[in-house]
Structure formats: structure tokens, C-alpha cells
Design a protein around this motif. Sequence first.
Motif, PDB file in Angstrom:
ATOM      1  N   ILE A  61       0.840  -1.205   0.000  1.00  0.00           N
ATOM      2  CA  ILE A  61       0.000   0.000   0.000  1.00  0.00           C
ATOM      3  C   ILE A  61       0.874   1.254   0.000  1.00  0.00           C
ATOM      4  N   PHE A  62       1.958   1.241   0.778  1.00  0.00           N
ATOM      5  CA  PHE A  62       2.845   2.404   0.860  1.00  0.00           C
ATOM      6  C   PHE A  62       3.440   2.729  -0.506  1.00  0.00           C
ATOM      7  N   PHE A  63       4.046   1.727  -1.138  1.00  0.00           N
ATOM      8  CA  PHE A  63       4.655   1.963  -2.446  1.00  0.00           C
ATOM      9  C   PHE A  63       3.587   2.154  -3.530  1.00  0.00           C
ATOM     10  N   GLY A  64       2.406   1.558  -3.327  1.00  0.00           N
ATOM     11  CA  GLY A  64       1.307   1.785  -4.263  1.00  0.00           C
ATOM     12  C   GLY A  64       0.849   3.235  -4.251  1.00  0.00           C
ATOM     13  N   LEU A  65       0.839   3.847  -3.060  1.00  0.00           N
ATOM     14  CA  LEU A  65       0.491   5.269  -2.958  1.00  0.00           C
ATOM     15  C   LEU A  65       1.511   6.139  -3.689  1.00  0.00           C
ATOM     16  N   ILE A  66       2.794   5.803  -3.511  1.00  0.00           N
ATOM     17  CA  ILE A  66       3.842   6.558  -4.215  1.00  0.00           C
ATOM     18  C   ILE A  66       3.653   6.442  -5.722  1.00  0.00           C
ATOM     19  N   TRP A  67       3.363   5.222  -6.181  1.00  0.00           N
ATOM     20  CA  TRP A  67       3.135   4.998  -7.619  1.00  0.00           C
ATOM     21  C   TRP A  67       1.916   5.776  -8.105  1.00  0.00           C
ATOM     22  N   GLY A  68       0.835   5.764  -7.312  1.00  0.00           N
ATOM     23  CA  GLY A  68      -0.375   6.496  -7.688  1.00  0.00           C
ATOM     24  C   GLY A  68      -0.126   7.990  -7.795  1.00  0.00           C
ATOM     25  N   PHE A  69       0.608   8.557  -6.815  1.00  0.00           N
ATOM     26  CA  PHE A  69       0.939   9.994  -6.864  1.00  0.00           C
ATOM     27  C   PHE A  69       1.827  10.318  -8.062  1.00  0.00           C
ATOM     28  N   LEU A  70       2.733   9.403  -8.385  1.00  0.00           N
ATOM     29  CA  LEU A  70       3.614   9.618  -9.531  1.00  0.00           C
ATOM     30  C   LEU A  70       2.805   9.685 -10.829  1.00  0.00           C
ATOM     31  N   ILE A  71       1.899   8.738 -11.005  1.00  0.00           N
ATOM     32  CA  ILE A  71       1.053   8.717 -12.208  1.00  0.00           C
ATOM     33  C   ILE A  71       0.150   9.953 -12.242  1.00  0.00           C
ATOM     34  N   PHE A  72      -0.383  10.333 -11.083  1.00  0.00           N
ATOM     35  CA  PHE A  72      -1.229  11.523 -10.999  1.00  0.00           C
ATOM     36  C   PHE A  72      -0.456  12.765 -11.444  1.00  0.00           C
ATOM     37  N   ASN A  73       0.770  12.895 -10.941  1.00  0.00           N
ATOM     38  CA  ASN A  73       1.588  14.062 -11.288  1.00  0.00           C
ATOM     39  C   ASN A  73       1.937  14.065 -12.773  1.00  0.00           C
ATOM     40  N   LEU A  74       2.262  12.890 -13.335  1.00  0.00           N
ATOM     41  CA  LEU A  74       2.595  12.800 -14.756  1.00  0.00           C
ATOM     42  C   LEU A  74       1.397  13.165 -15.627  1.00  0.00           C
ATOM     43  N   ASP A  75       0.230  12.594 -15.301  1.00  0.00           N
ATOM     44  CA  ASP A  75      -0.982  12.889 -16.082  1.00  0.00           C
ATOM     45  C   ASP A  75      -1.347  14.366 -15.991  1.00  0.00           C
ATOM     46  N   ARG A  76      -1.252  14.913 -14.792  1.00  0.00           N
ATOM     47  CA  ARG A  76      -1.578  16.330 -14.595  1.00  0.00           C
ATOM     48  C   ARG A  76      -0.629  17.210 -15.409  1.00  0.00           C
ATOM     49  N   PHE A  77       0.664  16.830 -15.411  1.00  0.00           N
ATOM     50  CA  PHE A  77       1.654  17.571 -16.185  1.00  0.00           C
ATOM     51  C   PHE A  77       1.358  17.468 -17.683  1.00  0.00           C
ATOM     52  N   ILE A  78       1.027  16.259 -18.144  1.00  0.00           N
ATOM     53  CA  ILE A  78       0.750  16.041 -19.564  1.00  0.00           C
ATOM     54  C   ILE A  78      -0.422  16.902 -20.032  1.00  0.00           C
ATOM     55  N   VAL A  79      -1.510  16.884 -19.258  1.00  0.00           N
ATOM     56  CA  VAL A  79      -2.720  17.621 -19.653  1.00  0.00           C
ATOM     57  C   VAL A  79      -2.491  19.131 -19.574  1.00  0.00           C
ATOM     58  N   SER A  80      -1.817  19.574 -18.526  1.00  0.00           N
ATOM     59  CA  SER A  80      -1.672  21.022 -18.316  1.00  0.00           C
ATOM     60  C   SER A  80      -0.696  21.664 -19.299  1.00  0.00           C
ATOM     61  N   THR A  81       0.214  20.881 -19.886  1.00  0.00           N
ATOM     62  CA  THR A  81       1.213  21.460 -20.789  1.00  0.00           C
ATOM     63  C   THR A  81       0.773  21.455 -22.250  1.00  0.00           C
ATOM     64  N   ILE A  82      -0.359  20.850 -22.551  1.00  0.00           N
ATOM     65  CA  ILE A  82      -0.868  20.882 -23.932  1.00  0.00           C
ATOM     66  C   ILE A  82      -1.657  22.179 -24.123  1.00  0.00           C
ATOM     67  N   LYS A  83      -1.207  23.005 -25.051  1.00  0.00           N
ATOM     68  CA  LYS A  83      -1.859  24.290 -25.284  1.00  0.00           C
ATOM     69  C   LYS A  83      -2.483  24.297 -26.678  1.00  0.00           C
ATOM     70  N   LYS A  84      -3.599  24.962 -26.796  1.00  0.00           N
ATOM     71  CA  LYS A  84      -4.310  25.056 -28.085  1.00  0.00           C
ATOM     72  C   LYS A  84      -3.550  25.976 -29.036  1.00  0.00           C
ATOM     73  N   ARG A  85      -3.435  25.513 -30.295  1.00  0.00           N
ATOM     74  CA  ARG A  85      -2.777  26.306 -31.335  1.00  0.00           C
ATOM     75  C   ARG A  85      -3.738  26.491 -32.508  1.00  0.00           C
ATOM     76  N   ASP A  86      -3.302  27.269 -33.476  1.00  0.00           N
ATOM     77  CA  ASP A  86      -4.164  27.531 -34.630  1.00  0.00           C
ATOM     78  C   ASP A  86      -4.234  26.336 -35.584  1.00  0.00           C
ATOM     79  N   SER A  87      -3.240  25.453 -35.577  1.00  0.00           N
ATOM     80  CA  SER A  87      -3.185  24.293 -36.474  1.00  0.00           C
ATOM     81  C   SER A  87      -3.275  23.007 -35.663  1.00  0.00           C
ATOM     82  N   PHE A  88      -4.162  22.084 -36.116  1.00  0.00           N
ATOM     83  CA  PHE A  88      -4.293  20.795 -35.414  1.00  0.00           C
ATOM     84  C   PHE A  88      -3.001  19.993 -35.516  1.00  0.00           C
ATOM     85  N   LEU A  89      -2.316  20.087 -36.670  1.00  0.00           N
ATOM     86  CA  LEU A  89      -1.061  19.359 -36.852  1.00  0.00           C
ATOM     87  C   LEU A  89      -0.013  19.822 -35.849  1.00  0.00           C
TER      88      LEU A  89
END
Length: 366
Positions: A61-89
Motif C-alpha cells: 500500500i505504501f509503495f502503491g500510494l507513491i506509484w499512484g501519486f507519480l502517475i497523478f503528477n505525470l498525467d496532470r503535467f501532460i494535460v496542463s502542458t498541452i496548449k491550443k494552437r491555430d493548427s491541429f497538426l
Amino acid sequence: MLKRFFLLCSGVDSDIVNSCSNGEQNKYAGIGATVFFTAVMAFIAGSYALYTVFDNLYTAIFFGLIWGFLIFNLDRFIVSTIKKRDSFLDEFIQASPRIVLAIIIAIVISKPLEIKIFEKEINTVLLKEKNELAIANKNQVTNYFKGDVTKNQAEIDSLKSSIAKKEKEVSALYNSYITEAEGSAGTKKMGKGPIYKEKRAAHDLAAKQLDSLKISNAKIIADKETRAKTLQTDLDKKVTEGQPIIDSFDGLMARINALGKLPWMPSFFIMLLFLAIETSPIFAKLLSPKGEYDLKQEDQEMGIKSVLSQNRYQSELQKKTDAEIYDKVYADIRDDKEIYNYKKKGAIELLKLQADGFVDKQKKSM
């Protein structure tokens, strides 16, 4: 309260999103909820995977929590760093490394849960493999002891064979002197004549030799049979010592390999499900048009860029002006006669000191 928590999970700028419409806030709250529940699934998957490794609930459970927080931080970083541009490409190229990372995360998260979902089928595969390992282990140990066991048994058989051969010889001598006495063989004369006595003496000698051979071989055979039992005991002990290792053959790697031996279709669709969950926030941002939040964020960034550009221009202009001023100042100084005469006087004094020093050195060396 829950909406604010999910907005926090989405990684948006709270000042900007709070000034947006309710619909825009709901969109990012949905993205944040996806990020949160993906982290929850990662925690469950990681805890189960680590439980199969450490076999301890609290450690898992202890290391599972660390893993869960790591994935949470990565996903949050991935979503927050994608910015809308004028071209879909352009947006897709920007998001492509994050999509690859999301695919890797989805595979890593899904694998332990697949192992748990197909636990019964995996246990069947592991049982079959354990039985095969047990048979292979027994055969290997048997082959290891085979030389000693075979040699020992061959010596026992040889000793018993020599006794049997002697018994057969004694029996033949017995029949010989009996038939001689009966007159049915040999001299064909009934009675106990010289030939009978000779055959009887040969039988008695062979019988004594048989008794002596039985006594001497019995001790050796007993020792050999004791050694055979010892070898069998050692063999059984070796097999028993290897059994706990075989019984513990159910770790994470063994279960992953066993999962690979099951039909691939169910496992593949579970992995696709997690892949869809993991990449859904990214594709939601890619496919959605520019919203109120994106426009306000872009406007804020443009304002910051404008200020930075203006400050950079002013800094360059100031540096250029200062350079021109100092060029003019030093040009005026160059034409000043008073400074020229002062520097000339100092240079003459320095040259005199150098000349005097040179003369002193020459005098000392002479």
C-alpha cells in the motif's frame, strides 16, 4: 468542493478558470476527474503488483500510494502542458511525446490489473508449470545420483549372483552323488562306493564354501543395501529441498509470463480500455475548439510576452545609448592636452626607473 478538487487535478490556472463560464469549468473538471481516477487505478494496480513481490500488505500500500501519486503528477503535467494552437497538426506534434508517455503509462497500469482479473486462469497455468518443474527437478536429481545408485545395485546383484551360482553348483553336486548312490547315473552301480564318496566329498566341500560365501557376502550386501537406502534418502532430500522454490514460483514475472500464454484478445481489450482512459484527456484537448479558458490564457501569455519584449527593447536601447555617450566622452578626453602631458610625465618616470634597474642588474653580474 468536488468541482474545485477536479479543477485542481486538471492542472488549470485557478485565476483564469474561475473567471470562465460554468460550462468551461465543467469541461476541465471532467478532465481532472479522468486524471484523478486514472491515478486511483494506478494505485490499485501498483499495490497489487507490489504485493506479489513483497507479500506484505502495508509495504504494498505504501509503495502503491507513491506509484499512484507519480502517475497523478505525470498525467496532470501532460494535460496542463498541452496548449491550443491555430493548427491541429501543430497541436498533435506538440502532444505526440505526451501521447507516447500516456500509452506507456496505460500499459504499465493495465498489466497488474489484468493479472488480478485473470488470476484463476493464471493459477491453472502456474500449477501446470510447477508440476513440470517438479518432474524436471526430480529427473535432474535422479540423474545426479544415478551413477552411484546404479553402481551400488550392480555390486549387490553381482554378490547375489555369485551366491546363486554357488548354490546351483552345490545342487548339481548333490544330484550327482545321490544318483550315483541310486545307480541311476555315473557308474550305474547302486551303493556307496569310492565314486560316491568322492562325489559326496566334493559336494560337502562346495556346501561349506557356499556357507562361507553366504556369510561373507551377506555382510557386504547388507552394507550395500544400507548405502542404497542412504542414497535414496539423499535423493528424496534433494527433491524435497527444491520443492519450496518450485512452490514459490508465482511471482510477478511468472504471472506476467503465464498471462502471455493465455488467449491475447481479452487482455488486449483491457489494455485498450486503460489506453482510452489514459489518453482521453489529451485527445479531448486536441479535438475540442479553442474555448474561453484557452483564449484568456493566450491573452495573458501575450501580455507577458509584450512586457518582456518591451523590456528587452529598452535594455538594448539603453546599452546602445550608453555606448555612444562613453565613445563621445573618451573622444573628448583624447584631445585634452592636460591629461596628455600628465600621462607623458608618468611614462618618462617609469622609463627612467626601468633604465636604472637594468644598469644595477648589469653591475651586479660583472
